[in-house]
Design an enzyme around this catalytic site. Structure first.
Site, mmCIF file in Angstrom:
data_model
loop_
_atom_site.group_PDB
_atom_site.id
_atom_site.type_symbol
_atom_site.label_atom_id
_atom_site.label_comp_id
_atom_site.label_asym_id
_atom_site.label_seq_id
_atom_site.Cartn_x
_atom_site.Cartn_y
_atom_site.Cartn_z
ATOM 1 N N GLY A 239 -28.027 44.814 -15.693
ATOM 2 C CA GLY A 239 -27.673 44.953 -14.286
ATOM 3 C C GLY A 239 -26.398 45.701 -13.973
ATOM 4 O O GLY A 239 -26.124 45.977 -12.810
ATOM 5 N N GLU A 273 -28.771 42.831 -21.791
ATOM 6 C CA GLU A 273 -29.974 43.650 -21.592
ATOM 7 C C GLU A 273 -29.692 44.848 -20.689
ATOM 8 O O GLU A 273 -30.322 45.015 -19.643
ATOM 9 C CB GLU A 273 -31.074 42.793 -20.943
ATOM 10 C CG GLU A 273 -31.418 41.517 -21.683
ATOM 11 C CD GLU A 273 -32.324 40.577 -20.859
ATOM 12 O OE1 GLU A 273 -32.517 40.806 -19.648
ATOM 13 O OE2 GLU A 273 -32.841 39.613 -21.445
ATOM 14 N N PRO A 274 -28.745 45.702 -21.049
ATOM 15 C CA PRO A 274 -28.463 46.834 -20.169
ATOM 16 C C PRO A 274 -29.583 47.881 -20.222
ATOM 17 O O PRO A 274 -30.156 48.134 -21.281
ATOM 18 C CB PRO A 274 -27.168 47.419 -20.743
ATOM 19 C CG PRO A 274 -27.192 47.038 -22.191
ATOM 20 C CD PRO A 274 -27.940 45.745 -22.280
ATOM 21 N N ARG A 276 -29.984 50.599 -17.071
ATOM 22 C CA ARG A 276 -29.402 51.684 -16.291
ATOM 23 C C ARG A 276 -28.056 52.168 -16.842
ATOM 24 O O ARG A 276 -27.804 53.371 -16.896
ATOM 25 C CB ARG A 276 -29.206 51.196 -14.849
ATOM 26 C CG ARG A 276 -28.852 52.284 -13.866
ATOM 27 C CD ARG A 276 -28.508 51.683 -12.499
ATOM 28 N NE ARG A 276 -29.475 50.705 -12.055
ATOM 29 C CZ ARG A 276 -30.544 50.994 -11.303
ATOM 30 N NH1 ARG A 276 -30.767 52.222 -10.910
ATOM 31 N NH2 ARG A 276 -31.379 50.035 -10.943
ATOM 32 N N TYR A 316 -35.998 53.204 -2.780
ATOM 33 C CA TYR A 316 -34.790 52.421 -2.470
ATOM 34 C C TYR A 316 -33.798 53.192 -1.610
ATOM 35 O O TYR A 316 -32.646 52.788 -1.504
ATOM 36 C CB TYR A 316 -34.022 52.055 -3.752
ATOM 37 C CG TYR A 316 -34.787 51.520 -4.911
ATOM 38 C CD1 TYR A 316 -35.498 50.327 -4.809
ATOM 39 C CD2 TYR A 316 -34.769 52.180 -6.140
ATOM 40 C CE1 TYR A 316 -36.170 49.823 -5.912
ATOM 41 C CE2 TYR A 316 -35.441 51.669 -7.240
ATOM 42 C CZ TYR A 316 -36.141 50.489 -7.119
ATOM 43 O OH TYR A 316 -36.785 49.998 -8.200
ATOM 44 N N CYS A 344 -47.769 64.920 -0.040
ATOM 45 C CA CYS A 344 -48.167 64.771 1.357
ATOM 46 C C CYS A 344 -47.766 63.411 1.900
ATOM 47 O O CYS A 344 -48.608 62.552 2.187
ATOM 48 C CB CYS A 344 -49.662 64.998 1.491
ATOM 49 S SG CYS A 344 -50.090 66.650 0.971
ATOM 50 N N GLU A 345 -46.474 63.180 1.994
ATOM 51 C CA GLU A 345 -45.918 61.940 2.541
ATOM 52 C C GLU A 345 -44.565 62.311 3.150
ATOM 53 O O GLU A 345 -43.791 63.038 2.511
ATOM 54 C CB GLU A 345 -45.611 60.917 1.435
ATOM 55 C CG GLU A 345 -46.768 60.490 0.585
ATOM 56 C CD GLU A 345 -47.399 59.182 1.043
ATOM 57 O OE1 GLU A 345 -46.840 58.530 1.938
ATOM 58 O OE2 GLU A 345 -48.458 58.851 0.496
ATOM 59 N N TYR A 373 -35.107 54.665 -14.779
ATOM 60 C CA TYR A 373 -36.068 54.462 -13.701
ATOM 61 C C TYR A 373 -36.470 55.801 -13.076
ATOM 62 O O TYR A 373 -36.709 55.900 -11.880
ATOM 63 C CB TYR A 373 -35.516 53.489 -12.642
ATOM 64 C CG TYR A 373 -35.034 52.195 -13.284
ATOM 65 C CD1 TYR A 373 -35.953 51.255 -13.742
ATOM 66 C CD2 TYR A 373 -33.672 51.955 -13.500
ATOM 67 C CE1 TYR A 373 -35.532 50.101 -14.377
ATOM 68 C CE2 TYR A 373 -33.244 50.794 -14.136
ATOM 69 C CZ TYR A 373 -34.175 49.877 -14.564
ATOM 70 O OH TYR A 373 -33.755 48.736 -15.202
HETATM 71 C C1 LIG Z 1 -34.664 45.410 -15.261
HETATM 72 C C2 LIG Z 1 -34.126 44.374 -16.147
HETATM 73 C C3 LIG Z 1 -33.014 44.635 -16.954
HETATM 74 C C4 LIG Z 1 -32.251 45.922 -16.909
HETATM 75 O O1 LIG Z 1 -31.564 46.077 -15.718
HETATM 76 P P1 LIG Z 1 -30.521 47.291 -15.556
HETATM 77 O O2 LIG Z 1 -30.033 47.157 -14.181
HETATM 78 O O3 LIG Z 1 -31.273 48.540 -15.786
HETATM 79 O O4 LIG Z 1 -29.454 47.080 -16.573
HETATM 80 C C5 LIG Z 1 -32.599 43.642 -17.820
HETATM 81 N N1 LIG Z 1 -33.244 42.445 -17.883
HETATM 82 C C6 LIG Z 1 -34.315 42.154 -17.110
HETATM 83 C C7 LIG Z 1 -34.959 40.847 -17.228
HETATM 84 C C8 LIG Z 1 -34.783 43.106 -16.215
HETATM 85 O O5 LIG Z 1 -35.841 42.811 -15.440
#
Ligand SMILES: *Cc1c(COP(=O)(O)O)cnc(C)c1O
Length: 418
Positions: A239, A273-274, A276, A316, A344-345, A373
């Site tokens: 995140g 869990e990075p 982005r 977004y 076409c949107e 993404y």
């Molecule tokens: C999407 C997601 C991530 C990665 O999020 P980022 O914002 O890309 O770091 C990590 N863990 C879970 C469970 C997710 O759904």
């Protein structure tokens, strides 16, 4: 930090002129910098080096095999949300013992596949899922390693579609439900409780929400341990945000140092869990300006990449910087324009009301910060073959996914013949 820079008036990826790649590959295409991926991954690795940790790259951000194999070579694990992502992780050489499986809707066949491949743990999001995992583990005569995803009810202050840690979201279990779930799991013969997990959202640009979530996790952890549960892994999700425009997100080491303050004297192995933060600024989308269209209202720059290639602006209202591959002189005039695709949107745009330089038809543009993404959210909408992906390392480049052909568009289909 990334390695897409102007040199002598034109944009380079590391040491390769982007124009040269466009001439060989055609447009549009995604372009990745291996050096940037490596730098970002190592930034996390170094930032957390003080404690036992596993970096589980969130594959949904960028699932190209070349990206995954590069990260695997640096020691990365993976956060997966489907069987397909586990398949990719294994093909790329990621150790399944470093794979965590997230997501609210794991199917039976997906659970079985993950069990057969001995992943590190399932991040379980409901009691029904727990029972489904127990059932499959029993059938395979295995013990499924699990953690529960806890919903810490903190506001990550990001786009509502990518907030996941609020009570009203579909993700995780409340504190109360989680305690019940741990008690239940402890009595299951084919389940082993190993961790606790949360993930509060994406593109988070300040540290406090992470710390608040971590504090709630640690507080719950204490309650669980008092009840006799043994927990080894603490997974704080991904995140961490990146700079798309004028954001000033914390660097990995600032983020880490706040987290380490809470964890460094505790016996747990940290999982992060990075997605982005590793991939976002390691990739761009290169597109060509097809037409300039001036209406009474405004100027449109019509480019050959659309919302099917990069969905984030439409989905977004996300901001992506767009710069010309041939650098403009600073004194050149700017004009307010919409940069739109061929779909076409009306929602098909890459930028709206954007101050852009005066451009000429045929010019190449770089849509920045598109490494996360980007391709993974692309589709064949309007029967547009998905674009090529290219990886640069130093002065070399490799096509790491070929542009789809017209034949690819229909290869799984048949004419009606009943
Ligand atoms: C999407 C997601 C991530 C990665 O999020 P980022 O914002 O890309 O770091 C990590 N863990 C879970 C469970 C997710 O759904």
């Amino acid at each position: 930090m990334h390695y897409f820079n102007y040199k002598n008036g034109e944009l380079y990826c590391e040491e390769v002129p982007i124009k040269k790649i466009a001439q060989e590959v055609g447009t549009p295409f995604y372009l990745y910098s291996a050096k940037t991926f490596t730098r970002h991954f190592k930034a996390f690795q170094n930032a957390f080096s003080e404690i036992k940790h596993i970096i589980c790259f969130a594959i949904k951000a960028n699932s190209n095999l070349a990206v995954l194999s590069l990260l695997a070579s640096l020691g990365s694990g993976a956060d997966i949300v489907s069987k397909g992502e586990l398949f990719r992780a294994i093909k790329a050489g990621i150790n399944p013992k470093k794979v965590v499986y997230s997501g609210v809707g794991k199917r039976e066949d997906e659970i079985r596949y993950a069990l057969e491949n001995d992943i590190l743990m399932f991040n379980v999001e409901s009691l029904s899922e727990l029972k489904a995992i127990e059932k499959q583990a029993k059938l395979l005569d295995k013990k499924a390693p699990i953690s529960f995803r806890v919903n810490p009810d903190v506001d990550p202050k990001t786009h509502p579609y990518i907030s996941t840690g609020l009570k009203k979201n579909k993700f995780g279990l409340s504190r109360k439900e989680a305690i019940k779930a741990y008690d239940l799991a402890a009595n299951m013969e084919n389940v082993e409780v190993v961790g606790i997990d949360c993930h509060i959202g994406s593109q988070i640009t300040e540290i406090p929400p992470f710390i608040e979530a971590l504090e709630r996790l640690l507080d719950l952890l204490k309650t669980l341990e008092d009840k006799g549960h043994k927990i080894k892994y603490i997974d704080i999700g991904g995140g961490l945000g990146i700079k798309y425009h004028d954001e000033a997100p914390p660097e990995p080491d600032e983020y880490a140092s706040e987290i380490l303050k809470k964890l460094k004297d505790l016996p747990y192995t940290l999982i992060i869990e990075p997605g982005r933060a590793i991939a976002g600024n390691a990739g761009i989308l290169v597109t060509k300006l097809l037409y300039i269209k001036d209406t009474e209202e405004k100027r449109f720059y019509i480019v050959d990449a659309g919302m099917n290639d990069l969905a984030r602006p439409s989905l977004y209202k996300a901001y992506h910087e767009i710069i010309p591959v041939l650098e403009k002189k600073e004194d050149k005039k700017e004009i307010l324009a919409d940069v739109v695709g061929p779909i076409c949107e009306t929602g098909d745009f890459l930028a709206r009301e954007r101050s852009m330089p005066l451009l000429e038809e045929g010019e190449l543009l770089a849509v920045m910060s598109a490494g996360a993404y980007g391709f993974t959210m692309s589709s064949n909408y309007n029967s547009r073959p998905r674009v090529a992906e290219v990886m640069v390392s130093g002065d070399q480049f490799q096509i790491v996914r070929e542009r789809e052909t017209l034949q690819d568009l229909i290869s799984k289909e048949s004419l009606f013949n009943l």
